[in-house]
Write an enzyme that holds these catalytic residues in place. Structure first.
Site, short mmCIF file in Angstrom:
data_model
loop_
_atom_site.label_atom_id
_atom_site.label_comp_id
_atom_site.label_asym_id
_atom_site.label_seq_id
_atom_site.Cartn_x
_atom_site.Cartn_y
_atom_site.Cartn_z
N SER A 1 6.89 -4.54 -0.70
CA SER A 1 6.09 -3.88 0.33
C SER A 1 5.18 -4.76 1.17
CB SER A 1 5.25 -2.78 -0.29
OG SER A 1 6.04 -1.64 -0.40
N LYS B 1 -4.90 -2.35 3.40
CA LYS B 1 -4.01 -1.22 3.15
C LYS B 1 -4.81 -0.09 2.51
CE LYS B 1 0.45 -0.36 0.81
NZ LYS B 1 1.53 -1.02 0.06
N SER C 1 6.10 -0.56 2.08
CA SER C 1 5.13 0.48 2.35
C SER C 1 3.89 0.01 3.12
CB SER C 1 4.67 1.11 1.03
OG SER C 1 4.06 0.15 0.20
N1 GLN Z 1 10.45 -0.06 -1.13
C1 GLN Z 1 10.15 -0.14 -2.53
C2 GLN Z 1 10.03 1.24 -3.10
O1 GLN Z 1 10.22 2.17 -2.41
C3 GLN Z 1 8.95 -0.98 -2.76
C4 GLN Z 1 7.64 -0.32 -2.55
C5 GLN Z 1 6.46 -1.22 -2.79
O2 GLN Z 1 6.62 -2.46 -2.92
N2 GLN Z 1 5.29 -0.62 -2.89
O3 GLN Z 1 9.75 1.41 -4.25
#
Ligand code: GLN
Length: 410
Positions: A104, A5, A80
């Site tokens: 994520s 990532k 994400s």
């Molecule tokens: N979808 C969650 C958020 O928007 C989690 C994001 C993540 O785990 N980086 O905060």
């Protein structure tokens, strides 16, 4: 062959975090994760697209454009770490390293029909990984099978003197899936929070979840529905706490120490304001503003400190459930991946993280495994276990996966 990532530093390679702010930033050093995969002989194929600074659940907030779901290119891949999940699902990479602050790694894995594992908080060093929310963040792994994702996890775990919050995790080191007893799931105690059964889940999520419950029972698991009253506050609590951590973490991107610097400015204040105004996207700005607001002197007591107390109650709920049970079972997401062009509100997207966030709140290990279904999309099933007992959920997921006699690479 793996992908990383793009919030994980890889020496001499660009790390954009999906943001214009870091469009031209080249990491001067390796993160501990990169160092470990290099030492293990991995071939690093590339960095993967992500929601800007990992804030999101769709990979649509990246400055560099959308990532499409390889199972159906009209749909979001989740986020994400959507780029990481897409790289595995499209067979571009065998495995991938993502990060998980509120889901994520698990949610994009579920949308792309692969396995995603977030270990116990502190199992893997966060050194050299761009921080979103320090007390929630964990690197996570993705692969086509529990075995693939676990092989990568075993390479990454370990205490690291460069990250004081890293502790290592012996339960992961000792996992031996090849010699796992076929009857491992027998008499395992499985908890399902009552509110999850009362929810209005979309499409075939509920029916697939019920099929998964039945499968766990057939394999010898004992399922019990339990009451975890504080789980209903999980979304609100998460967004207050996470934004409270995001706002100060984003302060380093000021055009001076790190990040994009505006071309023309008359004063230092104008330089900060314009650099940040130009460099950050909408979602990041929104979270910085909310975080700064709820941390301000007169409001911190009402919002931030209150949310910290609720986090304690949610953690207590989870610990109580996990005292008498081996793991908590749920769907990974209340819905299937939606259209890339969908205009679903950001609140609806936030709400969809309700099953993944509790594990980050309590630092528990949690993984998503796909239910095999025929039309190309699968519903992700989530197992959340006790801290530093990651082996239990991984072993159970492996038995579950194998019981389908389903060759996922076909
Ligand atoms: N979808 C969650 C958020 O928007 C989690 C994001 C993540 O785990 N980086 O905060």
């Amino acid at each position: 062959p793996l992908s990383l990532k793009d919030n994980i530093s890889l020496k001499d390679v660009r790390m954009t975090c999906g943001s214009k702010m870091l469009e031209n930033y080249i990491s001067p050093y390796d993160s501990s994760v990169s160092k470990k995969v290099k030492e293990a002989g991995a071939v690093i194929l590339g960095k993967t697209n992500m929601d800007e600074f990992a804030m999101g659940a769709t990979t649509r907030s990246s400055y560099f454009g959308y990532t499409k779901n390889p199972l159906n290119t009209k749909l979001v891949p989740g986020g994400s770490s959507g780029g990481s999940a897409a790289s595995v699902a499209s067979n571009t990479a065998l495995v991938s390293v993502g990060t998980d602050t509120g889901g994520s790694t698990r949610q994009p894995a579920s949308y792309c029909g692969i396995v995603g594992i977030k270990p116990t908080y502190g199992s893997i060093s966060r050194y050299g990984i761009s921080t979103m929310a320090n007390t929630f963040d964990s690197p996570g792994t993705m692969g086509h099978s529990v075995e693939d994702a676990t092989s990568l996890l075993k390479i990454l775990v370990g205490r690291d003197k460069l990250d004081a919050t890293s502790l290592g995790n012996e339960s992961i080191e000792k996992i031996d899936l090849k010699n796992l007893d076929e009857t491992y799931l027998k008499n395992k105690k499985i908890a399902i929070p009552k509110i999850y059964m009362e929810m209005d889940l979309k499409e075939n999520v509920m029916s697939e979840f019920e099929r998964a419950i039945k499968k766990f029972q057939d394999l010898g698991g004992e399922v019990e529905i339990i009451d975890l009253p504080y789980l209903k506050y999980v979304i609100e609590t998460y967004h207050i706490l996470v934004n409270g951590e995001i706002a100060p973490n984003m302060a380093r991107f000021d055009g001076l120490r790190f990040g994009h610097r505006t071309k023309e400015y008359g004063s230092i204040e104008e330089m900060y304001r314009k650099s940040r105004g130009e460099g950050f996207g909408k979602e990041v700005k929104k979270r910085i503003m909310i975080g700064t607001h709820i941390l301000s002197l007169d409001l911190a007591e009402d919002y931030y400190y209150k949310a910290l107390k609720v986090r304690g109650l949610i953690k207590r709920d989870m610990d109580m459930a996990l005292k008498d049970h081996d793991f908590i079972l749920s769907p990974t997401s209340p819905m299937l991946p939606f259209e890339l062009e969908s205009n679903m509100s950001s609140v609806e997207v936030y709400q969809a993280d309700m099953f993944t966030i509790p594990a980050n709140m309590a630092g528990c290990p949690s993984l998503s495994i796909p239910m095999p279904i025929k039309d190309g999309l699968s519903v992700g099933i989530e197992l959340t276990g006790k801290r530093f007992k990651d082996d239990v959920i991984i072993n159970c997921a492996h038995i579950f996966e194998r019981s389908f006699k389903w060759n996922i690479r076909q």
